[in-house]
Design a protein around this motif. Sequence first.
Motif, PDB file in Angstrom:
ATOM      1  N   SER A  33       7.565  56.217  38.544  1.00 32.82           N
ATOM      2  CA  SER A  33       8.054  54.888  38.153  1.00 32.82           C
ATOM      3  C   SER A  33       9.125  54.380  39.110  1.00 32.82           C
ATOM      4  O   SER A  33       9.215  53.170  39.371  1.00 32.82           O
ATOM      5  N   LEU A  34       9.943  55.304  39.647  1.00 33.76           N
ATOM      6  CA  LEU A  34      11.024  54.913  40.538  1.00 33.76           C
ATOM      7  C   LEU A  34      10.533  54.583  41.944  1.00 33.76           C
ATOM      8  O   LEU A  34      11.252  53.975  42.731  1.00 33.76           O
ATOM      9  N   ALA A 174       5.444  57.919  28.418  1.00 29.19           N
ATOM     10  CA  ALA A 174       5.225  56.472  28.493  1.00 29.19           C
ATOM     11  C   ALA A 174       6.539  55.692  28.476  1.00 29.19           C
ATOM     12  O   ALA A 174       6.599  54.570  29.000  1.00 29.19           O
ATOM     13  N   ALA A 175       7.600  56.279  27.895  1.00 23.69           N
ATOM     14  CA  ALA A 175       8.860  55.545  27.732  1.00 23.69           C
ATOM     15  C   ALA A 175       9.461  55.067  29.053  1.00 23.69           C
ATOM     16  O   ALA A 175       9.810  53.877  29.173  1.00 23.69           O
ATOM     17  N   PRO A 176       9.615  55.927  30.085  1.00 23.06           N
ATOM     18  CA  PRO A 176      10.198  55.408  31.333  1.00 23.06           C
ATOM     19  C   PRO A 176       9.296  54.396  32.027  1.00 23.06           C
ATOM     20  O   PRO A 176       9.791  53.492  32.713  1.00 23.06           O
ATOM     21  N   VAL A 177       7.985  54.529  31.862  1.00 17.51           N
ATOM     22  CA  VAL A 177       7.054  53.570  32.460  1.00 17.51           C
ATOM     23  C   VAL A 177       7.268  52.192  31.841  1.00 17.51           C
ATOM     24  O   VAL A 177       7.371  51.178  32.540  1.00 17.51           O
ATOM     25  N   LEU A 178       7.343  52.143  30.505  1.00 22.18           N
ATOM     26  CA  LEU A 178       7.598  50.876  29.825  1.00 22.18           C
ATOM     27  C   LEU A 178       8.969  50.318  30.196  1.00 22.18           C
ATOM     28  O   LEU A 178       9.137  49.097  30.360  1.00 22.18           O
ATOM     29  N   ALA A 179       9.946  51.224  30.343  1.00 22.86           N
ATOM     30  CA  ALA A 179      11.296  50.775  30.695  1.00 22.86           C
ATOM     31  C   ALA A 179      11.302  50.081  32.051  1.00 22.86           C
ATOM     32  O   ALA A 179      11.945  49.034  32.226  1.00 22.86           O
ATOM     33  N   LEU A 181       8.630  48.710  33.596  1.00 27.54           N
ATOM     34  CA  LEU A 181       7.819  47.496  33.527  1.00 27.54           C
ATOM     35  C   LEU A 181       8.572  46.348  32.856  1.00 27.54           C
ATOM     36  O   LEU A 181       8.414  45.185  33.223  1.00 27.54           O
ATOM     37  N   ILE A 182       9.416  46.693  31.866  1.00 26.63           N
ATOM     38  CA  ILE A 182      10.158  45.660  31.131  1.00 26.63           C
ATOM     39  C   ILE A 182      11.505  45.357  31.785  1.00 26.63           C
ATOM     40  O   ILE A 182      11.879  44.202  31.975  1.00 26.63           O
ATOM     41  N   ILE A 187      16.933  49.078  35.267  1.00 28.56           N
ATOM     42  CA  ILE A 187      16.807  50.368  34.596  1.00 28.56           C
ATOM     43  C   ILE A 187      16.860  51.544  35.570  1.00 28.56           C
ATOM     44  O   ILE A 187      16.970  52.696  35.156  1.00 28.56           O
ATOM     45  N   ARG A 188      16.799  51.279  36.874  1.00 29.75           N
ATOM     46  CA  ARG A 188      16.725  52.350  37.868  1.00 29.75           C
ATOM     47  C   ARG A 188      17.920  53.310  37.822  1.00 29.75           C
ATOM     48  O   ARG A 188      17.725  54.530  37.894  1.00 29.75           O
TER      49      ARG A 188
END
Length: 223
Positions: A33-34, A174-179, A181-182, A187-188
């Motif tokens: 995600s990062l 899934a939580a960091p992915v949604l974080a 995306l939103i 959020i980084r």
Amino acid sequence: MWSQLGQVVAEFFPLAVGVALSPLPLIAAVIISLGSGGGGRAVALVAGRFLGVVVVVGVFAALSELFADAGGSAIVLSALNVLLGLAMMVFGVLTWARRPRGDEADSPPKWMASLTGVSGPSAFGLGFTLSAANVKELAFGAGAGILIGGTLTEAPPTIAAVAIFAAIGTVTAAAPVLAVLIGGERIRPALDRLHAALIRSSRTITAVVLVLFGAVLLSSSFG
């Protein structure tokens, strides 16, 4: 047909939480995600993880149903749960004993360093592998599959139970992915801190989860 689904979900919930607390998929999701443009690849990782959990639990549920149809006794199924619980606890103790210490604990495995540039299909395959070819995940999935297959006798509630287990087990990845995306770039910094903390303590988390939920599986077998 659906009357026992709630009971089964309540019984396998601790095992699903054990899957959700597995640190490696969470670490992989955070790293991907990062990365630059990592949102789509991280979604692929989560999808692969969900499918991997479904396959593991579904296979053991099917085997358990076949065993029951062939006249297998509840005592044997309970014995399998006991063996799984003991195996999880032993593996947890070994993981604790072998956990890295000092500077070694701050050094991520080499495979993690390569995740920032991983392709979508590779991310999907990694998510599947972390769920379907991981001894710890297999132990949790086997326990849930045996419970589901030994209790539910018809396909629709069985499929629903497997899907619910997989959804619970995948929620942390899934939580960091949604974080991302939103929340985007905001959020980084939080994910960077989470990543560093997980790298330092992934073995410890794994050991505690295995021992704790192995004990839960044992207690449910004798309950």
